[in-house]
Design a protein around this motif. Sequence first.
Motif, PDB file in Angstrom:
ATOM      1  N   SER A  70       0.859  -1.187   0.000  1.00 27.72           N
ATOM      2  CA  SER A  70       0.000   0.000   0.000  1.00 27.72           C
ATOM      3  C   SER A  70       0.886   1.224   0.000  1.00 27.72           C
ATOM      4  N   SER A  71       0.386   2.251  -0.651  1.00 30.48           N
ATOM      5  CA  SER A  71       1.204   3.454  -0.748  1.00 30.48           C
ATOM      6  C   SER A  71       0.980   4.304   0.488  1.00 30.48           C
ATOM      7  N   TYR A  72       1.940   5.143   0.752  1.00 34.66           N
ATOM      8  CA  TYR A  72       1.824   6.032   1.900  1.00 34.66           C
ATOM      9  C   TYR A  72       0.992   7.257   1.573  1.00 34.66           C
ATOM     10  N   GLY A  73       0.611   7.378   0.313  1.00 31.60           N
ATOM     11  CA  GLY A  73      -0.113   8.573  -0.125  1.00 31.60           C
ATOM     12  C   GLY A  73      -1.516   8.652   0.447  1.00 31.60           C
ATOM     13  N   VAL A  74      -2.134   9.791   0.234  1.00 30.99           N
ATOM     14  CA  VAL A  74      -3.511   9.991   0.687  1.00 30.99           C
ATOM     15  C   VAL A  74      -4.429   9.573  -0.448  1.00 30.99           C
ATOM     16  N   GLY A  75      -5.349   8.663  -0.158  1.00 30.49           N
ATOM     17  CA  GLY A  75      -6.265   8.213  -1.201  1.00 30.49           C
ATOM     18  C   GLY A  75      -5.641   7.085  -1.997  1.00 30.49           C
ATOM     19  N   ASP A  97      14.212 -17.021 -10.531  1.00 31.94           N
ATOM     20  CA  ASP A  97      14.095 -16.016 -11.585  1.00 31.94           C
ATOM     21  C   ASP A  97      12.728 -15.371 -11.446  1.00 31.94           C
ATOM     22  N   VAL A  98      12.736 -14.247 -10.749  1.00 33.90           N
ATOM     23  CA  VAL A  98      11.478 -13.603 -10.366  1.00 33.90           C
ATOM     24  C   VAL A  98      10.919 -12.744 -11.501  1.00 33.90           C
ATOM     25  N   LEU A  99       9.636 -12.937 -11.753  1.00 36.19           N
ATOM     26  CA  LEU A  99       8.920 -12.097 -12.707  1.00 36.19           C
ATOM     27  C   LEU A  99       7.762 -11.446 -11.959  1.00 36.19           C
ATOM     28  N   LEU A 100       7.831 -10.128 -11.851  1.00 31.45           N
ATOM     29  CA  LEU A 100       6.761  -9.392 -11.166  1.00 31.45           C
ATOM     30  C   LEU A 100       5.613  -9.186 -12.134  1.00 31.45           C
ATOM     31  N   VAL A 101       4.426  -9.550 -11.708  1.00 29.05           N
ATOM     32  CA  VAL A 101       3.260  -9.442 -12.591  1.00 29.05           C
ATOM     33  C   VAL A 101       2.323  -8.372 -12.034  1.00 29.05           C
ATOM     34  N   GLU A 102       2.165  -7.291 -12.805  1.00 30.32           N
ATOM     35  CA  GLU A 102       1.372  -6.140 -12.366  1.00 30.32           C
ATOM     36  C   GLU A 102       0.234  -5.858 -13.338  1.00 30.32           C
ATOM     37  N   ASP A 103      -0.811  -5.242 -12.817  1.00 29.53           N
ATOM     38  CA  ASP A 103      -1.919  -4.852 -13.691  1.00 29.53           C
ATOM     39  C   ASP A 103      -1.566  -3.628 -14.530  1.00 29.53           C
ATOM     40  N   ILE A 104      -0.993  -2.611 -13.847  1.00 26.81           N
ATOM     41  CA  ILE A 104      -0.757  -1.353 -14.560  1.00 26.81           C
ATOM     42  C   ILE A 104       0.415  -0.604 -13.942  1.00 26.81           C
ATOM     43  N   VAL A 105       1.212  -0.003 -14.781  1.00 24.43           N
ATOM     44  CA  VAL A 105       2.246   0.907 -14.295  1.00 24.43           C
ATOM     45  C   VAL A 105       1.813   2.314 -14.692  1.00 24.43           C
ATOM     46  N   ASP A 106       1.699   3.152 -13.669  1.00 22.53           N
ATOM     47  CA  ASP A 106       1.188   4.507 -13.857  1.00 22.53           C
ATOM     48  C   ASP A 106       2.363   5.476 -13.619  1.00 22.53           C
ATOM     49  N   SER A 107       2.482   6.031 -12.419  1.00 21.55           N
ATOM     50  CA  SER A 107       3.633   6.898 -12.133  1.00 21.55           C
ATOM     51  C   SER A 107       4.931   6.086 -12.116  1.00 21.55           C
ATOM     52  N   GLY A 108       4.805   4.803 -11.779  1.00 18.19           N
ATOM     53  CA  GLY A 108       5.970   3.930 -11.703  1.00 18.19           C
ATOM     54  C   GLY A 108       6.473   3.730 -10.278  1.00 18.19           C
ATOM     55  N   TYR A 109       5.942   4.516  -9.345  1.00 17.81           N
ATOM     56  CA  TYR A 109       6.446   4.453  -7.968  1.00 17.81           C
ATOM     57  C   TYR A 109       6.241   3.089  -7.320  1.00 17.81           C
ATOM     58  N   THR A 110       5.094   2.479  -7.563  1.00 16.72           N
ATOM     59  CA  THR A 110       4.823   1.181  -6.926  1.00 16.72           C
ATOM     60  C   THR A 110       5.864   0.150  -7.354  1.00 16.72           C
ATOM     61  N   ILE A 111       6.022   0.005  -8.654  1.00 20.68           N
ATOM     62  CA  ILE A 111       6.963  -0.993  -9.168  1.00 20.68           C
ATOM     63  C   ILE A 111       8.397  -0.666  -8.749  1.00 20.68           C
ATOM     64  N   ALA A 112       8.755   0.598  -8.820  1.00 22.38           N
ATOM     65  CA  ALA A 112      10.117   0.991  -8.451  1.00 22.38           C
ATOM     66  C   ALA A 112      10.402   0.598  -7.011  1.00 22.38           C
ATOM     67  N   SER A 113       9.437   0.837  -6.165  1.00 21.63           N
ATOM     68  CA  SER A 113       9.598   0.549  -4.750  1.00 21.63           C
ATOM     69  C   SER A 113       9.632  -0.963  -4.479  1.00 21.63           C
ATOM     70  N   VAL A 114       8.761  -1.703  -5.149  1.00 19.85           N
ATOM     71  CA  VAL A 114       8.736  -3.164  -4.988  1.00 19.85           C
ATOM     72  C   VAL A 114      10.046  -3.771  -5.506  1.00 19.85           C
ATOM     73  N   LEU A 115      10.533  -3.262  -6.626  1.00 16.04           N
ATOM     74  CA  LEU A 115      11.791  -3.773  -7.183  1.00 16.04           C
ATOM     75  C   LEU A 115      12.939  -3.553  -6.199  1.00 16.04           C
ATOM     76  N   GLU A 116      12.924  -2.396  -5.586  1.00 14.94           N
ATOM     77  CA  GLU A 116      13.967  -2.067  -4.621  1.00 14.94           C
ATOM     78  C   GLU A 116      13.930  -3.042  -3.427  1.00 14.94           C
ATOM     79  N   ILE A 117      12.734  -3.314  -2.953  1.00 11.75           N
ATOM     80  CA  ILE A 117      12.577  -4.241  -1.819  1.00 11.75           C
ATOM     81  C   ILE A 117      13.035  -5.645  -2.209  1.00 11.75           C
ATOM     82  N   LEU A 118      12.576  -6.103  -3.381  1.00  7.31           N
ATOM     83  CA  LEU A 118      12.894  -7.478  -3.795  1.00  7.31           C
ATOM     84  C   LEU A 118      14.377  -7.660  -4.105  1.00  7.31           C
ATOM     85  N   ALA A 119      14.995  -6.621  -4.628  1.00  2.74           N
ATOM     86  CA  ALA A 119      16.421  -6.718  -4.971  1.00  2.74           C
ATOM     87  C   ALA A 119      17.278  -7.007  -3.737  1.00  2.74           C
ATOM     88  N   THR A 120      16.841  -6.517  -2.588  1.00  2.00           N
ATOM     89  CA  THR A 120      17.607  -6.755  -1.357  1.00  2.00           C
ATOM     90  C   THR A 120      17.567  -8.226  -0.943  1.00  2.00           C
TER      91      THR A 120
END
Length: 185
Positions: A70-75, A97-120
């Motif tokens: 979940s995002s920290y944003g409002v709404g 070999d991880v493949l992230l499956v997403e419905d939609i990439v909009d601003s990109g923040y969600t995926i960027a953040s998830v990628l960062e977490i998973l990379a660790t």
Amino acid sequence: MKDYHEFLDEILISSDVLEKRIIELATEISRDYKDKNLHAICILRGGVLFLADLMRHITVPHTIDFMAVSSYGVGARRTTGQVRIALDLKEDISDRDVLLVEDIVDSGYTIASVLEILATRHPKSLKVCTLLDKVERREVDVPIHYRGFVIPDQFVFGYGLDIDEYYRNLPFIGTVDSNRYKPQD
Ligand code: IMP
Ligand code: MG
């Protein structure tokens, strides 16, 4: 909840077109992940229908797991850049070999953040497969390896994507007539 016919502007992607494209993506993925250890991670909840249909057409052996953020944003539709893990993976991903499956990439923040977490967690490889890409809205650069459709900057629903948590069940991607429906944001 309203019947979607009351605010559907147009069917942007029909279920036939979705199916054809998903088969193409699954074919490409099956070829690329031959002799690999494919582990598809679905980001809940929007990616559920896409993952289910995609994996039906993937011909190489693979495993799946789920996570929710979940995002920290409002709404629900505002993202501030960082996400919080609301539901974590069940399995360890090192050596997969991880493949992230997403419905939609909009601003990109969600995926960027998830990628960062998973990379660790040191997966063997880490790629992204998204059904929809709202390219015009991108605020942060993210690598997308498999992309179903580029769509215009319009709010869409159906096939996993919600409006205030409803309408995820619809078999097509539709656009909202904003004069007739204002998603709570
Ligand atoms: P991002 O972090 O801005 O890339 O946002 C991605 C998330 O926002 C997706 O996983 C969706 O849950 C949501 N989202 C973005 N655009 C739409 C839309 O048009 N309809 C429904 N959900 C959307
Ligand atoms: Mg959503």
